[in-house]
Motif scaffolding. Structure first.
Motif, PDB file in Angstrom:
ATOM      1  N   GLN A 415       0.865  -1.182   0.000  1.00 27.81           N
ATOM      2  CA  GLN A 415       0.000   0.000   0.000  1.00 27.81           C
ATOM      3  C   GLN A 415       0.900   1.230   0.000  1.00 27.81           C
ATOM      4  O   GLN A 415       1.508   1.558   1.014  1.00 27.81           O
ATOM      5  N   ALA A 416       1.005   1.900  -1.124  1.00 31.75           N
ATOM      6  CA  ALA A 416       1.930   3.022  -1.241  1.00 31.75           C
ATOM      7  C   ALA A 416       1.214   4.356  -1.078  1.00 31.75           C
ATOM      8  O   ALA A 416       0.093   4.543  -1.564  1.00 31.75           O
ATOM      9  N   PHE A 417       1.886   5.266  -0.412  1.00 30.49           N
ATOM     10  CA  PHE A 417       1.533   6.685  -0.420  1.00 30.49           C
ATOM     11  C   PHE A 417       2.507   7.318  -1.400  1.00 30.49           C
ATOM     12  O   PHE A 417       3.693   7.437  -1.115  1.00 30.49           O
ATOM     13  N   GLU A 418       2.017   7.693  -2.582  1.00 28.40           N
ATOM     14  CA  GLU A 418       2.909   8.168  -3.647  1.00 28.40           C
ATOM     15  C   GLU A 418       2.325   9.426  -4.312  1.00 28.40           C
ATOM     16  O   GLU A 418       1.251   9.881  -3.965  1.00 28.40           O
ATOM     17  N   PHE A 419       3.065   9.978  -5.281  1.00 30.23           N
ATOM     18  CA  PHE A 419       2.673  11.215  -5.974  1.00 30.23           C
ATOM     19  C   PHE A 419       2.306  12.289  -4.938  1.00 30.23           C
ATOM     20  O   PHE A 419       1.224  12.860  -4.974  1.00 30.23           O
ATOM     21  N   GLY A 437      -1.503  12.487  -0.886  1.00 22.83           N
ATOM     22  CA  GLY A 437      -0.921  11.550  -1.834  1.00 22.83           C
ATOM     23  C   GLY A 437      -1.951  10.688  -2.522  1.00 22.83           C
ATOM     24  O   GLY A 437      -3.118  10.615  -2.111  1.00 22.83           O
ATOM     25  N   LEU A 438      -1.493  10.041  -3.577  1.00 28.63           N
ATOM     26  CA  LEU A 438      -2.296   9.057  -4.290  1.00 28.63           C
ATOM     27  C   LEU A 438      -1.990   7.695  -3.682  1.00 28.63           C
ATOM     28  O   LEU A 438      -0.828   7.297  -3.578  1.00 28.63           O
ATOM     29  N   ARG A 447      -7.164   5.350  -4.236  1.00 24.03           N
ATOM     30  CA  ARG A 447      -7.611   6.173  -3.124  1.00 24.03           C
ATOM     31  C   ARG A 447      -6.763   7.436  -3.035  1.00 24.03           C
ATOM     32  O   ARG A 447      -5.668   7.507  -3.616  1.00 24.03           O
ATOM     33  N   ILE A 448      -7.278   8.427  -2.330  1.00 21.82           N
ATOM     34  CA  ILE A 448      -6.557   9.661  -2.022  1.00 21.82           C
ATOM     35  C   ILE A 448      -6.338   9.689  -0.511  1.00 21.82           C
ATOM     36  O   ILE A 448      -7.249   9.370   0.261  1.00 21.82           O
ATOM     37  N   VAL A 449      -5.137  10.037  -0.111  1.00 23.16           N
ATOM     38  CA  VAL A 449      -4.762   9.965   1.302  1.00 23.16           C
ATOM     39  C   VAL A 449      -4.194  11.301   1.758  1.00 23.16           C
ATOM     40  O   VAL A 449      -3.414  11.937   1.040  1.00 23.16           O
TER      41      VAL A 449
END
Length: 532
Positions: A415-419, A437-438, A447-449
């Motif tokens: 599960q990455a928090f990226e961009f 993040g995306l 999802r958006i986080v």
């Protein structure tokens, strides 16, 4: 809270399929209430054409550049898109085949040519692509679509017309620059790229493009190299996708993913070679952090920071605090190149196969590293970090290097928090609280986080069978709080009546304020900007 949503229907495949450009903007159907102060354009870049004739592009970063625009005016929203008329695109359309080698797709000589002309094509060298699908940003009063080569493309942000191809090598000593520059309030642009340094060894140049001169001439023509950083391996520079900047320093992270220069140069002489073929991983080097001062510009050669191996694409933010530089990063554990898992054949697999591939890939983690500026030999063996709010450590070794251990700000299996995005105008290079993040679920954006980097609290927006893009933060007029504003994201919901939409979220709690839906699929976008 981490996404545990499954995608058995594999509708995410739609965001990796070709679309046609639009002849004119199409009106959107609006639900909810768009803030009255929000008037401007959301510009996004990404791949929009994934095959030419009978030939398919192989990698996520190969599809031909498509620029998207959601216009918000007087409570109305329209959507428009056009392909950038790069040389790569125009020649591919003309010859109905891949003509210029892309990141992971090789171009082959024209089969209609005779054997002698085909032979010379092999050994003349493959052209560097100008396929500017990664990002768009302003330089002076102009806007440029970019990838990571030396070519950038000037575009009209209103009509989306392609205006001019620019070769940065005419103005700067760089082989290419990143698609993630930093911009100061006065319009000064900083970027980084590898170059040939002393004795024909590779190095990294931080470059500066000034604001618009008084005579209104092109600021690119007045670009300069600000400072040069050494490469840990003479002929193998690290892949660099972004860098950090504080009020007084630049932060460059040299990762173990390397570009083999000899392979890169010789690859142009062999059939079927791509940029991806020239990457290799150095399992033993770990990861190095380099610092350079801004004013006066200079490399801090006495500060040698090292840590265990990781892949890095996106810096979140960096700032100075009490004699330390705090650096927040979206990392992927280990030395194997994450881009190996971004071939379109992998991303378009059935869901169970996507999950299996992601299980083999490097695992994502948001990390905080702390770099001490004041170093004394007598502090050997001690943790030099005295900031009360972090568990990150920095220990001086006997060889003069400082070993860094991070604080983990966010971690979830596959599960990455990226961009990542921040309130850039207020917080770039400053102490901050919030990153947006995306969320990537086994590499699929679903999802958006929002992450509080101080408390590690998170908020999530997610909707079934919906695939959002990088969330861009737009501050409210006169805002005093860091998260007073909205997030803008392009969302694709393949099964819906109107599958493409602009989503407007309240940045404070990720509640939906409005969405503007259009009756067209929108392929995946990578990066972009909001133009007021």
């Amino acid at each position: 809270m981490v996404s545990r949503v499954e995608h058995p229907a594999a509708s995410y495949k739609k965001i990796f399929e070709s679309v046609e450009e639009l002849n004119e903007p199409i009106p959107a159907v609006i639900t909810g209430v768009i803030p009255s102060w929000l008037g401007g354009s959301l510009l996004r870049m990404g791949p929009g054409l994934f095959e030419v004739g009978d030939e398919h592009f192989q990698h996520l970063f190969d599809g031909q550049a498509l620029i998207h625009k959601f216009d918000l005016k007087n409570g109305q929203v329209t959507y428009y898109r056009k392909f950038i008329r790069t040389d790569a695109y125009v020649r591919a359309m003309t010859e109905n085949r891949v003509v210029i080698t892309e990141f992971g797709t090789a171009a082959y000589p024209d089969p209609c040519k005779n054997i002698f002309s085909r032979f010379f094509t092999y050994f003349r060298g493959i052209e560097v692509t100008d396929n500017c699908l990664v990002n768009i940003y302003p330089i002076g009063e102009d806007f440029y679509a970019v990838t990571e080569t030396n070519y950038i493309t000037k575009v009209d942000p209103d009509s989306l017309e392609t205006l001019k191809k620019v070769d940065l090598c005419k103005y700067l000593s760089v082989n290419g620059v990143t698609a993630h520059p930093h911009t100061e309030r006065d319009g000064t642009v900083y970027n980084i790229g590898n170059c040939f340094g002393k004795n024909m060894s590779l190095a990294y140049n931080i470059v500066k493009i000034p604001p618009v001169p008084k005579d209104k001439s092109d600021p690119i023509e007045k670009s300069q190299v600000l400072v040069q950083l050494p490469s840990s391996e003479r002929l193998k520079p690290s892949y660099v996708h972004s860098f950090g900047m504080t009020d007084n320093y630049f932060v460059f992270v040299e990762q173990p993913v390397k570009i083999n220069l000899l392979k890169f140069l010789s690859a142009w002489s062999f059939r079927g070679a791509t940029y991806m073929d020239c990457f290799e991983s150095n399992a033993s080097m770990g990861t190095w952090f380099h610092l350079a001062s801004k004013e006066p510009a200079g490399y801090l050669s006495s500060h040698k920071f090292r840590t265990s191996a990781f892949n890095l694409f996106h810096h979140i933010n960096a700032y100075e605090d009490e004699g330390f530089i705090v650096v927040d990063l979206c990392t992927w554990k280990g030395h194997e190149f994450v881009y190996n898992y971004l071939y379109l054949a992998n991303l378009k697999e059935e869901w169970e196969e996507v999950k299996k591939a992601a299980a083999r890939a490097p695992q994502p983690e948001v990390r905080r590293y702390v770099l001490p500026l004041d170093i004394h030999r007598e502090d050997q063996g001690k943790n030099l970090v005295s900031l009360s709010y972090t568990t990150a450590t920095a220990v001086l070794d006997s060889d003069g290097t400082i070993w860094l251990e991070p604080e983990v700000l966010f971690s979830g299996p596959r599960q990455a928090f990226e961009f990542p995005q921040i309130n850039y105008s207020k917080c770039c290079g400053k102490k901050y609280s919030f990153a947006y993040g995306l969320g990537l679920n086994h590499f699929i954006p679903d999802r958006i986080v929002k992450l509080n980097v101080q408390t590690k609290e998170i908020w999530v927006w997610q909707e079934e069978d919906s695939y959002p893009s990088e969330p861009l933060f737009v501050p409210s007029p006169g805002a005093t709080q860091e998260d007073d504003g909205v997030l803008l994201s392009v969302v694709v919901k393949p099964g819906a009546q109107r599958p493409g939409s602009l989503l407007v979220l309240d940045a404070r709690n990720l509640t939906e304020l409005a969405r503007a839906e259009v009756n067209t699929i929108i392929p995946i976008t990578l990066h972009g900007m909001y133009k007021p």
